[in-house]
Structure formats: structure tokens, C-alpha cells
Design a protein around this motif. Structure first.
Motif, mmCIF file in Angstrom:
data_model
loop_
_atom_site.group_PDB
_atom_site.id
_atom_site.type_symbol
_atom_site.label_atom_id
_atom_site.label_comp_id
_atom_site.label_asym_id
_atom_site.label_seq_id
_atom_site.Cartn_x
_atom_site.Cartn_y
_atom_site.Cartn_z
ATOM 1 N N ALA A 31 0.811 -1.213 0.000
ATOM 2 C CA ALA A 31 0.000 0.000 0.000
ATOM 3 C C ALA A 31 0.848 1.267 0.000
ATOM 4 O O ALA A 31 0.370 2.329 -0.371
ATOM 5 C CB ALA A 31 -0.926 0.016 1.210
ATOM 6 N N ASP A 32 2.107 1.166 0.422
ATOM 7 C CA ASP A 32 2.984 2.337 0.523
ATOM 8 C C ASP A 32 4.303 2.020 -0.164
ATOM 9 O O ASP A 32 5.168 1.361 0.412
ATOM 10 C CB ASP A 32 3.220 2.690 1.990
ATOM 11 N N PRO A 33 4.496 2.492 -1.396
ATOM 12 C CA PRO A 33 5.719 2.166 -2.134
ATOM 13 C C PRO A 33 6.996 2.752 -1.516
ATOM 14 O O PRO A 33 8.090 2.305 -1.856
ATOM 15 C CB PRO A 33 5.465 2.751 -3.532
ATOM 16 N N LEU A 34 6.881 3.707 -0.606
ATOM 17 C CA LEU A 34 8.065 4.267 0.053
ATOM 18 C C LEU A 34 8.448 3.510 1.323
ATOM 19 O O LEU A 34 9.525 3.721 1.879
ATOM 20 C CB LEU A 34 7.860 5.747 0.368
ATOM 21 N N PHE A 35 7.571 2.616 1.774
ATOM 22 C CA PHE A 35 7.863 1.823 2.965
ATOM 23 C C PHE A 35 8.965 0.830 2.624
ATOM 24 O O PHE A 35 8.898 0.090 1.652
ATOM 25 C CB PHE A 35 6.611 1.089 3.427
ATOM 26 N N TYR A 36 10.012 0.805 3.452
ATOM 27 C CA TYR A 36 11.141 -0.091 3.198
ATOM 28 C C TYR A 36 11.115 -1.310 4.112
ATOM 29 O O TYR A 36 11.221 -2.437 3.669
ATOM 30 C CB TYR A 36 12.452 0.679 3.360
ATOM 31 N N HIS A 37 10.983 -1.063 5.425
ATOM 32 C CA HIS A 37 11.050 -2.165 6.378
ATOM 33 C C HIS A 37 10.401 -1.748 7.687
ATOM 34 O O HIS A 37 10.440 -0.582 8.060
ATOM 35 C CB HIS A 37 12.517 -2.536 6.631
ATOM 36 N N GLY A 38 9.841 -2.695 8.395
ATOM 37 C CA GLY A 38 9.287 -2.431 9.712
ATOM 38 C C GLY A 38 9.481 -3.621 10.616
ATOM 39 O O GLY A 38 9.550 -4.764 10.148
ATOM 40 N N ARG A 39 9.599 -3.354 11.891
ATOM 41 C CA ARG A 39 9.676 -4.443 12.864
ATOM 42 C C ARG A 39 8.986 -4.013 14.147
ATOM 43 O O ARG A 39 8.976 -2.834 14.498
ATOM 44 C CB ARG A 39 11.102 -4.881 13.129
ATOM 45 N N ILE A 40 8.409 -4.976 14.810
ATOM 46 C CA ILE A 40 7.753 -4.724 16.083
ATOM 47 C C ILE A 40 8.816 -4.797 17.172
ATOM 48 O O ILE A 40 9.518 -5.797 17.300
ATOM 49 C CB ILE A 40 6.628 -5.741 16.333
ATOM 50 N N ILE A 41 8.933 -3.721 17.923
ATOM 51 C CA ILE A 41 9.909 -3.638 19.005
ATOM 52 C C ILE A 41 9.331 -4.260 20.275
ATOM 53 O O ILE A 41 9.996 -4.993 20.988
ATOM 54 C CB ILE A 41 10.300 -2.161 19.280
ATOM 55 N N SER A 54 11.047 2.011 8.628
ATOM 56 C CA SER A 54 12.051 2.634 7.764
ATOM 57 C C SER A 54 11.419 2.923 6.403
ATOM 58 O O SER A 54 10.648 2.105 5.884
ATOM 59 C CB SER A 54 13.243 1.694 7.559
ATOM 60 N N PHE A 55 11.800 4.074 5.845
ATOM 61 C CA PHE A 55 11.247 4.492 4.568
ATOM 62 C C PHE A 55 12.363 4.818 3.578
ATOM 63 O O PHE A 55 13.426 5.316 3.965
ATOM 64 C CB PHE A 55 10.329 5.709 4.749
ATOM 65 N N LYS A 56 12.102 4.538 2.320
ATOM 66 C CA LYS A 56 13.068 4.781 1.256
ATOM 67 C C LYS A 56 13.319 6.279 1.109
ATOM 68 O O LYS A 56 12.438 7.091 1.406
ATOM 69 C CB LYS A 56 12.535 4.223 -0.066
ATOM 70 N N PRO A 57 14.503 6.637 0.625
ATOM 71 C CA PRO A 57 14.780 8.063 0.409
ATOM 72 C C PRO A 57 13.974 8.617 -0.760
ATOM 73 O O PRO A 57 13.653 7.903 -1.706
ATOM 74 C CB PRO A 57 16.275 8.090 0.102
ATOM 75 N N VAL A 58 13.628 9.883 -0.654
ATOM 76 C CA VAL A 58 12.974 10.615 -1.742
ATOM 77 C C VAL A 58 13.862 11.826 -2.020
ATOM 78 O O VAL A 58 14.071 12.655 -1.135
ATOM 79 C CB VAL A 58 11.553 11.074 -1.354
ATOM 80 N N TRP A 59 14.404 11.893 -3.205
ATOM 81 C CA TRP A 59 15.340 12.944 -3.550
ATOM 82 C C TRP A 59 14.728 14.315 -3.294
ATOM 83 O O TRP A 59 13.566 14.507 -3.588
ATOM 84 C CB TRP A 59 15.754 12.818 -5.016
ATOM 85 N N PRO A 60 15.400 15.213 -2.674
ATOM 86 C CA PRO A 60 16.823 15.233 -2.342
ATOM 87 C C PRO A 60 17.123 14.761 -0.925
ATOM 88 O O PRO A 60 18.254 14.806 -0.481
ATOM 89 C CB PRO A 60 17.191 16.705 -2.491
ATOM 90 N N ALA A 61 16.129 14.281 -0.205
ATOM 91 C CA ALA A 61 16.328 13.839 1.183
ATOM 92 C C ALA A 61 16.809 12.391 1.213
ATOM 93 O O ALA A 61 16.624 11.640 0.253
ATOM 94 C CB ALA A 61 15.029 13.976 1.966
ATOM 95 N N GLY A 62 17.400 12.006 2.320
ATOM 96 C CA GLY A 62 17.865 10.635 2.508
ATOM 97 C C GLY A 62 16.796 9.776 3.157
ATOM 98 O O GLY A 62 15.654 10.208 3.335
#
Length: 118
Positions: A31-41, A54-62
Motif C-alpha cells: 500500500a505504501d511504495p516508500l515503505f522499506y522495512h518495519g519491525r515490532i519492538i 524505515s522508509f526509502k529516500p525521496v530525492w533530495p532527502a535521505g
């Protein structure tokens, strides 16, 4: 002072299916193409948890990540789901070098069926 935004979206699916896509971290990237990884703490009960996202970078941000406390509840109608979250610090969710820790002050949304119960 913090900026705020509000939005509305119509998704033709049952509210439980929409919530499942959000709650299940293995499905979230569908559902979210910018989502990279998640974990339950930490699970603090069946409706409350601490999660690292964690989310993927979107130029120009990291790349960005979050450490959030999240709680959800089904309202008395049995169909409406309310989700609330806030950014927190947690010893098992340290900052990662090269990744900007985003600050979520407060966030929430309501998943409710349309008038025709879809």
C-alpha cells in the motif's frame, strides 16, 4: 507549533482489510511504495505496540525512520477502526547512522465503511 494536515481517501474494501494492510508490516509495502522495512519492538497488548519503521529516500532527502507507539481500537459499531500513534524513544530502537530519525508528534486516522457498508 507543528504543521498539520488532514485528508480523506475512499478505498473500496472492507475496513478490516484496509486495517490489516496497515497493521501487518509484511503487507504495508503493498500500500505504501516508500515503505522499506518495519519491525515490532514491543507488544504492549493486542492493540498496542512499539514499532520501528524505515522508509526509502525521496530525492533530495535521505532515508527516514520512525520509532512509534501505536494503538488501535474498534468502535462500538463494530466496523469503524481508530488508530493513533506518536513518536517515542525506546532503548531497542536506536538511531541508525546515515538515517534521519523523523519525529512524529501525533498521528491518527479513522477507517470507516461507506454508507453502502463497503
Amino acid at each position: 507549533e507543528f504543521p498539520a494536515a488532514i485528508g480523506t481517501m475512499v478505498i473500496k474494501a472492507p475496513s478490516t482489510a484496509i486495517f490489516d494492510m496497515y497493521w501487518d508490516l509484511d503487507k504495508r509495502s503493498c500500500a505504501d511504495p516508500l515503505f522499506y522495512h518495519g519491525r515490532i519492538i514491543e507488544n504492549s497488548g493486542p492493540q498496542t505496540r512499539v514499532e520501528h519503521l524505515s522508509f526509502k529516500p525521496v530525492w533530495p532527502a535521505g532515508p527516514r525512520d520512525f520509532c512509534n507507539l501505536l494503538h488501535w481500537r474498534i468502535l462500538e459499531d463494530g466496523k469503524t477502526i481508530v488508530v493513533a500513534s506518536s513518536g517515542i524513544e525506546h532503548p531497542e530502537c536506536p538511531k541508525i547512522k546515515g538515517v534521519t530519525r523523523a519525529k512524529l508528534v501525533v498521528s491518527g486516522f479513522v477507517i470507516e465503511p461507506l454508507a453502502d457498508n463497503t
